[in-house]
Design a protein around this motif. Structure first.
Motif, short mmCIF file in Angstrom:
data_model
loop_
_atom_site.label_atom_id
_atom_site.label_comp_id
_atom_site.label_asym_id
_atom_site.label_seq_id
_atom_site.Cartn_x
_atom_site.Cartn_y
_atom_site.Cartn_z
N VAL A 156 23.08 9.27 28.67
CA VAL A 156 22.51 10.49 28.08
C VAL A 156 23.04 10.71 26.67
CG1 VAL A 156 22.30 11.60 30.34
CG2 VAL A 156 24.34 12.00 28.94
N ALA A 157 22.42 11.67 25.96
CA ALA A 157 22.85 11.99 24.60
C ALA A 157 23.46 13.39 24.50
CB ALA A 157 21.68 11.86 23.64
N ARG A 172 22.36 2.54 20.11
CA ARG A 172 23.24 3.65 20.42
C ARG A 172 23.08 4.74 19.36
NH1 ARG A 172 29.54 2.73 21.64
NH2 ARG A 172 28.65 1.61 23.40
N ARG A 200 15.45 4.40 24.09
CA ARG A 200 16.85 4.58 24.50
C ARG A 200 17.31 3.53 25.51
NH1 ARG A 200 16.66 11.01 24.65
NH2 ARG A 200 17.50 11.38 22.59
N ARG A 224 19.83 6.27 20.08
CA ARG A 224 19.89 7.01 21.34
C ARG A 224 20.62 8.32 21.19
NH1 ARG A 224 21.88 2.65 24.03
NH2 ARG A 224 23.72 3.84 24.54
N GLN A 225 21.72 8.28 20.46
CA GLN A 225 22.52 9.49 20.40
C GLN A 225 22.43 10.19 19.05
OE1 GLN A 225 26.45 8.69 21.98
NE2 GLN A 225 25.53 8.34 23.99
#
Lengths: 245, 245, 245, 245, 245, 245, 245, 245
Positions: free
Chosen positions: H190-191, E38, E22, E41-42
């Motif tokens: 953060v996610a 991204r 991440r 990460r998400q």
């Protein structure tokens, strides 16, 4: 139909039936739920807000409105243009376009249901489109309507000459841009409700009608209420609604 | 003094002298440069804006203004309160306080230098403080002043009864809050300049005078100009300035 | 005509006659009530606000204005474009178009009725359209007019070089966009009224002229009043009105 | 009185007399022109807007209102406080103070002149002061009034339970702060006019009632009109005016 | 890859590896740093905001996204037009254009990663473009999505008929313009989070969506949060993010 | 300390050490993390923003700042009042209160680290509090500071008399309310950076400093930048930061 | 020239001569006074603001700038388009057009007069036009310039990777739209002045850059100042001005 | 009770019963309809919004909430003061007052119903009251809550030190005033969903939290949603609602 048959059969009283009809559902066109009962519920015409809809969408909604044979409501399309009109015209030959205000009307009933006269007063040449939208809407909704144009507050004698017209109306719609002062003066001259419509005419510090809107909201005449900027349609709805009481 | 002596001696012509006087410097009080020549330059009274200054500061400025014996200018303190008045009163016995508008006046000259009459028209009871600030300022600056109170646009007949008063004025100051429509109506009835002063009266969508300000800036009468919200002083300055032309 | 004959016959005094003429009615064109007496009442030119009207409408109003043979008033159309000009040109050969400001002028009288000189001061190249609208309006209304362009406050020496011009004017119109600071500086240099016109030039936080408008309303010079954003016409009307006093 | 005697004598017909009475002048109290005929003209109660007036001023106006023996109009003071009430109480023993809304009432007539019922609907506890101002005003103006409190849109079932109340009203006043959504929902449930009153309750992005005001102006229900923020009085005036039609 | 090999070798635990991934860098395209992580990460799709970018720029970014073979993320271009679509189509045959919302989708994975159903509720026909942007975004991000169109608050029975749909959703996205009241009513009917999206539909005092935005920020339902005007994409991101918890 | 010892030992070069020190952590007081390194990092004084903190909180932060013996930074508390000063005074006898601006200073070093002179120019008496905040901040941060008060643009000759002062400064801070025109004029007279500080003085359309802020953002002088309304502290920080370059 | 000869002759000292040169007049082109000395006075390039000027006007001003042989200043036209470029290109073959930012440059001097490096940091792809305007302006004004693009705050690791670049700059220009948060983060990482430029990118509640502008004015980093929305030129002027100190 | 007995008897399934309970009515206190089922419906605590209610009203509502013995919900009063607390304390000995945020809590259940941890992150000392309101609300609603204070974006290293805390939360509430940039930075790290709460701290161009609100609405992080200014309570409701999914 079932409800109406119950009425005929005497099972349901007419007022109760009307009450129930007001809660009934609506037809689904996919992109818009056509609410046929709104006309019935409020005794108004069928209305389509044209802006932001494609000609095909508008014509589809109008066709659905006209399909119901038991209804003789007038049909009104506001904020339309020539392309929308062309599409609607194909749907119904009787459709008329009013270019100043961008309104399309399909008159199916000439019945007058409003009790008194609605007078539309406007201040300047550039307020006429909004005033005409109000005028056509009020007519389609079954009211006797008169208009009084170009009577701004900076030439107060023009307005005072028409005092008799003002006092004969049951409801007055007052359309004005710029400083929006006309409803205050008119409101002080009559004892009936005055619906004020700010218009987006003017430039600079008129801020697209905000100056007129604020002026009307702060009116020192206590019989004045206000609708949204350029909302001639809404003003006519309320006026019509009052005129049936 | 040198300049004036040159005038006496015929070296400098009076208009040239006046012109030079207008460029001269000013006295430094530390916290405020007292510009004695502003009065001379503009033929106006000496003025202190009281708000945001301590009583001691205001009294100091006033004392400095009164010290110059060759000047017979009236002294005006605007936006003052009783504490400021107490301090100024010690400086000069002749000081008067006008509680409605918070103005302090020290009259040293009753000379009328304005050519015509300034009429102050206001719309409601709550506009009176601003109207009085304008009235006192215009008087201290050497004008004949009349006032016409409580003639709002929602009772247009009140205003029309005073049409003669309106047409006799050389300059009109029009003070109004709420929708700020009065200047448009007054401007349409006269051929002289109308200085419009929006007031911060009202509530809700009056936004502390913004509604009235916008209404006045968008006035459809073409002889109307506008000053800041509640600026009765500024309106009287401009009116006075026009009245000497 | 009856009134004027009464004057000739000695029954009515000229001032009384003028007073009565000011209250007389107006011609109705359907879409606009042409108020021929406004020119008479205020001693101004006949004016049409072109924006929002069709070429046919504007030409119709102009034709009605020119029809009255007893009037020799100049005719002015503001916020016009080439299409409007083409229509007006057909009505009257003498019509001239001023492309920078979009003004059409029909000069029928060269009489100077203003007592002094009106000076128009502007800050930047992009303020010129508004300044020109003011200039042409003031000329058509019978004033001697001068202009002083491109004298912004960030190059204060440019302005100070013209101090003599400034002090010779009877009324000053100050046109400025961006921070709108010019009227404050000019107002501090002269003793005559300064009409400030904010312009919608600039970008970003100029908010279409709001920054300049607020700057002018908060001017620390007490001889400054303000008209609407881009309202060169209005500024010239007020200046002309003052210049006849 | 002369007019009324002419009526008695048959020289003037009653409607004509009423019409003439509507144009008659007003009594001058120095600080406020008491317009006794407004009550007559509009069939409403006598009203004083208390805010911004001193207790002595309010009591003076009320005394002048009560002096006219031929009138039996109710008297209403809005935006009052306990100090104003104390002064009014001395003038008339029957004066009552309503602390939630700051309204003073002096009831002199219990006659019901409104044809139907006015229903006042409000959304939250903090909207009650404005709702009460509307309620008392409507009562003093001769209407039957009911109220329905704490029926916000986030608990839609509370509102729907009272559907019968809603459909029995002739006019509805809808008082709401925060998102101002209540009038849209109510407007969709009834066929009568809905007067929307935004309130200044809430915090942050409610901006003193602006959020509610904008919500109401943009209402998707076409029988909704709007008055100024917190203007319960104005809403009741319009409702009363409609209810007499 | 090194990180993932460490994981395989047992040196790094999977959660720790994910954590480190991440924080990893990104590919530089000169005009835009494509952040491949991204998506990782998400857990979302790859997204390009099309507005303000040239077709060449958008196609370049999309090509870079598709190049990474190990990723099976869906690709989404928002606020695109036909010219952008033509350029993207050349890059990838599977690209689809959705004209109502201007969204381009390239579906590479049909995996459902969201735990429940996301329901999109919208008020009027003109809110559909924003609703569709939300719908497509939520689908591309691996959610089951349903929609419920044209259920405005002025016809509350339309909404109440779908109560079951409402209570079956795990997250609700509520799209509305004008008064923005829909989220409050919906929020009161369910116990799950409601993401409110104001739209820029309407006219006059809707101020390009500000009225709806303020209405939603002041919602009296406590399970409502708000995203930017017309931000259907953002609402779907948050909804998707919640739906994976 | 370890870092500094490494420097002494020759392991780390001083610039590298300084660089590392700039990244170091901070002391935690529970309610506020005192960032001792900010002073070091930026070479500035230690600063506490007093507004919204209790006297106990402020005194606690100041005590923590003074505890570190190796630092000789001056301490500055802005937006304080007498109650905060009383608490700080107990912590350190040398604390001084400056009532005009509400600033508390504890001078521990008189070292001048700024290369040139900072000149503070302000327009009116009511701008002095903000100007003084700027002046004290700049002094505490080790600069030679001069001030020039009461030189508004409506008396341009006052400003021009001080042209020499203006051209001797290395950085100018320009504090002005109302129309905020001073920075444009000053910026046009010098070739150094001008930091403009709008103040919340004025009334009506000054909107708490917004008029001045917009004026400054639209300044036609290209060496002007702007900080927040009333932010004399911030202007001095930037000026100090520039003066060390 | 006379002044410079006096210098040569030893009558006037160079600094005094420079001082006098700074006050000298300017050339009048009719529509714009070309201020050749501004370049001299501020040591900057000659600049024309293209927007709102015709191609002919811009080319005329540029020709006048190039005519003065003794000056070797670079010439910069901002907010230009291809039509303006065509006209300028005819005037000077060396003119270059930069389409992203609409800037025209005519490089006549490559001299570096700025002491350190100016770093331009921008947040998103759509901020590049404004960033490029700043970059070209700073280069034309004789500075070493570097840029760092696409380092928004939602991917903070991108920015932190370039910390070294940040700490090597003498002045930083930070260009950002949307929430405008970048300058705060950058300002916290460095000890040099940060000039923040809000951009009008974004949609809905970005209000044409107002959201970014407000964010920057409220920055919690004390070395941040702000210029107008999209004013890349102004930011570079101030940065250049600082970089010469 | 009947419903629950039906469940016991097996006539109604628990989910169906819960569904029916969600539609049940509410108790009427005259001035406020206490909706006991809201707690049940949403699984939340019972809540009173204290502002704008009298101590007697609040205590009455609390007493009604506590009377229902079958409920063990916690009780929360927000925006209370010491006078309200005194009245509530008489009603229930266990009531606690939290002066920083003005929250009163009555804890009746310590059951944790939220699945993960809610982390509250705030930027400055003056944001603590709002952060505490969010913290207490989330705790009373059955969540594990942690807080991270004073981690503003201008000292980004403070925030990055707590990266682990951030990644362990299931929902994050981000409280910030001034430029409101914190949620964008946190959202990028953060996610999980980030609920942004703008606060009304700051001065000048913070406009009572509007700058922060706009910054958050324009956040470039796609997992951020926004609630009203200072609405810590609302943020905690949504967070709690998400945390139960």
């Amino acid at each position: 139909m079932k409800i109406l048959e119950s009425v005929k059969a005497g099972i349901v009283s007419p007022p109760a039936a009307l009450e129930r009809l007001r809660q009934l559902p609506f037809e689904d066109l996919g992109f818009a739920k056509v609410d046929h009962h709104r006309a019935l519920r409020q005794g108004f015409a069928e209305v389509v807000f044209g802006k932001g809809k494609t000609p095909v969408q508008v014509a589809g909604i109008v066709r659905s409105m006209l399909r119901r044979k038991d209804s003789r409501q007038n049909v009104l399309v506001t904020r339309a243009d020539l392309r929308i009109f062309a599409a609607v015209k194909k749907t119904n030959r009787a459709a008329k376009f009013h270019p100043l205000s961008g309104v399309i009307t399909i008159e199916r009933s000439k019945e007058i249901t409003g009790k008194g006269k609605i007078l539309i007063v406007s201040a300047g040449t550039s307020d006429i489109p909004v005033a005409e939208e109000a005028l056509l809407t009020a007519q389609m909704m079954g009211n006797r309507v008169e208009h009084l144009y170009d009577v701004g507050v900076a030439g107060i004698h023009r307005l005072l000459e028409h005092r008799e017209n003002l006092t004969q109306a049951r409801v007055i719609i007052c359309v004005a841009g710029m400083e929006g002062a006309l409803p205050s003066v008119v409101g002080g001259l009559v004892a009936v409700p005055v619906i004020a419509v700010p218009t987006s005419t003017g430039y600079g510090a008129s801020f697209g009608g905000v100056a007129a809107l604020l002026g009307m909201l702060n009116s020192c005449a206590s019989n004045v209420t206000v609708v949204n900027i350029d909302n001639g349609f809404g003003a006519a709805c309320v006026a019509s609604c009052i005129n049936r009481l």
